[in-house]
Design a protein around this motif. Structure first.
Motif, PDB file in Angstrom:
ATOM      1  N   LYS A 284      12.312  -5.078  -2.069  1.00  0.00           N
ATOM      2  CA  LYS A 284      10.859  -4.298  -1.929  1.00  0.00           C
ATOM      3  C   LYS A 284       9.357  -4.914  -2.448  1.00  0.00           C
ATOM      4  O   LYS A 284      10.126  -5.112  -3.492  1.00  0.00           O
ATOM      5  CB  LYS A 284      11.212  -3.055  -2.387  1.00  0.00           C
ATOM      6  N   GLN A 285       8.862  -5.627  -2.290  1.00  0.00           N
ATOM      7  CA  GLN A 285       7.896  -5.945  -2.727  1.00  0.00           C
ATOM      8  C   GLN A 285       6.484  -5.287  -2.326  1.00  0.00           C
ATOM      9  O   GLN A 285       5.822  -5.570  -1.197  1.00  0.00           O
ATOM     10  CB  GLN A 285       7.834  -7.733  -1.586  1.00  0.00           C
ATOM     11  N   VAL A 286       5.564  -5.707  -3.108  1.00  0.00           N
ATOM     12  CA  VAL A 286       3.694  -5.523  -2.661  1.00  0.00           C
ATOM     13  C   VAL A 286       2.893  -6.082  -3.839  1.00  0.00           C
ATOM     14  O   VAL A 286       3.166  -6.943  -5.209  1.00  0.00           O
ATOM     15  CB  VAL A 286       3.658  -3.978  -4.009  1.00  0.00           C
ATOM     16  N   TYR A 287       1.827  -7.079  -3.071  1.00  0.00           N
ATOM     17  CA  TYR A 287       1.806  -7.872  -3.374  1.00  0.00           C
ATOM     18  C   TYR A 287       0.280  -7.465  -3.323  1.00  0.00           C
ATOM     19  O   TYR A 287      -0.848  -6.536  -2.665  1.00  0.00           O
ATOM     20  CB  TYR A 287       1.628  -9.046  -1.913  1.00  0.00           C
ATOM     21  N   VAL A 288      -0.175  -7.316  -4.305  1.00  0.00           N
ATOM     22  CA  VAL A 288      -1.815  -7.089  -4.792  1.00  0.00           C
ATOM     23  C   VAL A 288      -3.014  -8.180  -4.631  1.00  0.00           C
ATOM     24  O   VAL A 288      -2.890  -9.002  -4.960  1.00  0.00           O
ATOM     25  CB  VAL A 288      -1.954  -6.321  -6.163  1.00  0.00           C
ATOM     26  N   TYR A 289      -4.010  -7.889  -3.295  1.00  0.00           N
ATOM     27  CA  TYR A 289      -4.411  -8.719  -3.288  1.00  0.00           C
ATOM     28  C   TYR A 289      -6.338  -8.518  -3.576  1.00  0.00           C
ATOM     29  O   TYR A 289      -7.021  -8.614  -2.962  1.00  0.00           O
ATOM     30  CB  TYR A 289      -4.585  -9.300  -1.496  1.00  0.00           C
ATOM     31  N   GLY A 290      -6.323  -7.087  -3.831  1.00  0.00           N
ATOM     32  CA  GLY A 290      -7.439  -6.867  -4.157  1.00  0.00           C
ATOM     33  C   GLY A 290      -7.747  -6.004  -5.385  1.00  0.00           C
ATOM     34  O   GLY A 290      -6.593  -5.730  -5.951  1.00  0.00           O
ATOM     35  N   SER A 291      -8.620  -5.518  -5.761  1.00  0.00           N
ATOM     36  CA  SER A 291      -9.535  -4.741  -7.259  1.00  0.00           C
ATOM     37  C   SER A 291      -9.900  -3.768  -6.918  1.00  0.00           C
ATOM     38  O   SER A 291     -10.995  -3.799  -7.859  1.00  0.00           O
ATOM     39  CB  SER A 291      -9.357  -5.643  -8.336  1.00  0.00           C
ATOM     40  N   LEU A 292      -9.874  -2.973  -6.583  1.00  0.00           N
ATOM     41  CA  LEU A 292     -11.645  -1.856  -5.587  1.00  0.00           C
ATOM     42  C   LEU A 292     -10.755  -0.578  -7.303  1.00  0.00           C
ATOM     43  O   LEU A 292     -11.656  -0.079  -7.234  1.00  0.00           O
ATOM     44  CB  LEU A 292     -10.861  -0.732  -4.112  1.00  0.00           C
TER      45      LEU A 292
END
Length: 378
Positions: A284-292
């Motif tokens: 299971k993979q989560v990619y963080v691409y933003g920083s709200l």
């Protein structure tokens, strides 16, 4: 604001060692193109969330003040001392801003490739776009189809290629469906259109009913509201139906990434043939691409041993992509520029108007449905 062609305005952002942000307009000479270069008169350039990191940085906008003149406004604001350590490489440097945009080629170098672009409307990516004129290599621009305006082509790199990069990453890493957060954004709507067209199951996570309505109107099937009391159950049910095991998270900090991983594990276990005390073997993979949310990423462990959380950036993804695949993605953007990849703007402003405190207060919120476009030659 008109220009004489010999010089042009450029928007700059400066963070001083003293802890002050200063955003201003400077007059710079219009560059002379080399043999394989062109000069573009920029007519449309969007304010994307990815631009705000350089434009405003970690400044406290509640301290923002304006000075200068109507034609040459100057915005200043305090930057917290605690944030200065991470900004060492940019302190006391006046930096041009703006990742992408479009305009008309007004001057070219001597090569045939450059001369062929004279008078064409082109789009380009590469920084310093909040300016009246931009020098570029002829091979780096995207010629827009006949009848396409600069405004229609201004956002044809960052959001479209990010959305396509997400589905490309999903396929390359062996997943069959995906999850996206802050999903009602301009980018999120593009991703929905891609997934609907390509038959990819997509789970959209939004923060309120109004955002859910936006997505339902464009045909989204799986939309879950993180503010609803049934959020975790709704998310888990959507994951059971889609089999999504990869997520792209625009929020960054807080609990959401951990909630997604845990819900993925629950969804997988519902169809598991046998129990394992280590959890499922499905990655299971989560990619963080933003920083709200710039706070810590919280990961309450309930998702076994086969998981990953990492960063994902369009620039790095494109650098690893074979040239033929990059060309294929760019061509799809051109082909679907007025459909899948159409962007919608709520305001078109000049460079001085982009530096009005009232406008900054709106676009700095990064709110859904508040997308600004700058026309530097307005």
């Amino acid at each position: 604001m008109a220009s004489d062609g010999k010089t042009g305005l450029q928007l700059r952002s400066l963070i001083k060692k003293s802890g002050e942000l200063e955003i201003s307009l400077v007059e710079v000479p219009t560059p002379e193109p080399g043999p394989d270069e062109i000069v573009v008169r920029v007519e449309a350039t969007p304010i994307n969330p990815s631009d705000l990191g350089l434009l405003i940085g970690p400044a406290d906008l509640s301290t923002a003040k304006t000075s200068g003149t109507k034609e040459f406004p100057v915005i200043s604001a305090k930057v917290p001392q605690a944030a200065l350590g991470g900004l060492a490489a940019r302190l006391d440097q006046s930096m041009p801003v703006g990742n992408e945009g479009a305009g008309v080629v007004v001057k070219t170098g001597s090569s045939d490739a450059a001369k062929a672009l004279l008078g064409k409307t082109v789009a380009l990516l590469g920084g310093a776009m909040y300016a009246q004129y931009r020098l570029a290599r002829a091979k780096d621009v995207l010629v827009l189809p006949e009848g396409t305006t600069a405004a229609e082509g201004a956002s044809c790199f960052v959001n479209p290629l990010t959305a396509l990069g997400m589905t490309e990453t999903m396929r390359r890493e062996g997943h069959k469906a995906l999850v996206h957060t802050a999903a009602a954004s301009n980018l999120g709507q593009m991703l929905n259109k891609i997934c609907l067209k390509d038959g990819i199951p997509l789970v959209n996570i939004v923060r309120n009913k109004a955002q859910a309505d936006i997505l339902h109107k464009i045909g989204a099937k799986y939309v879950v509201d993180s503010s609803a009391p049934t959020f975790i159950d709704d998310l888990t049910n959507a994951l059971v139906e889609t089999g999504a095991t990869i997520a792209f998270d625009a929020i960054g900090g807080g609990k959401l990434a951990g909630q997604i991983l845990n819900a993925m594990e629950i969804a997988i276990s519902k169809t598991a043939k046998e129990y394992s005390r280590y959890g499922s073997a499905v990655h299971k993979q989560v990619y963080v691409y933003g920083s709200l949310d710039t706070g810590p990423v919280e990961l309450p462990r309930g998702f076994g041993m086969a998981w990953g959380v990492g960063g994902w950036l369009l620039t790095y993804f494109l650098q690893k992509l074979p040239p033929a695949d990059f060309a294929r993605l760019r061509q799809r953007v051109v082909d679907e520029l007025k459909t899948t990849f159409a962007s919608h703007y709520t305001q078109v402003v000049s460079l001085p108007e982009a530096l009005s405190l009232s406008n900054i207060a709106i676009y700095a919120k990064r709110a859904t449905g508040e997308k600004f476009l700058i026309n530097p030659n307005k």
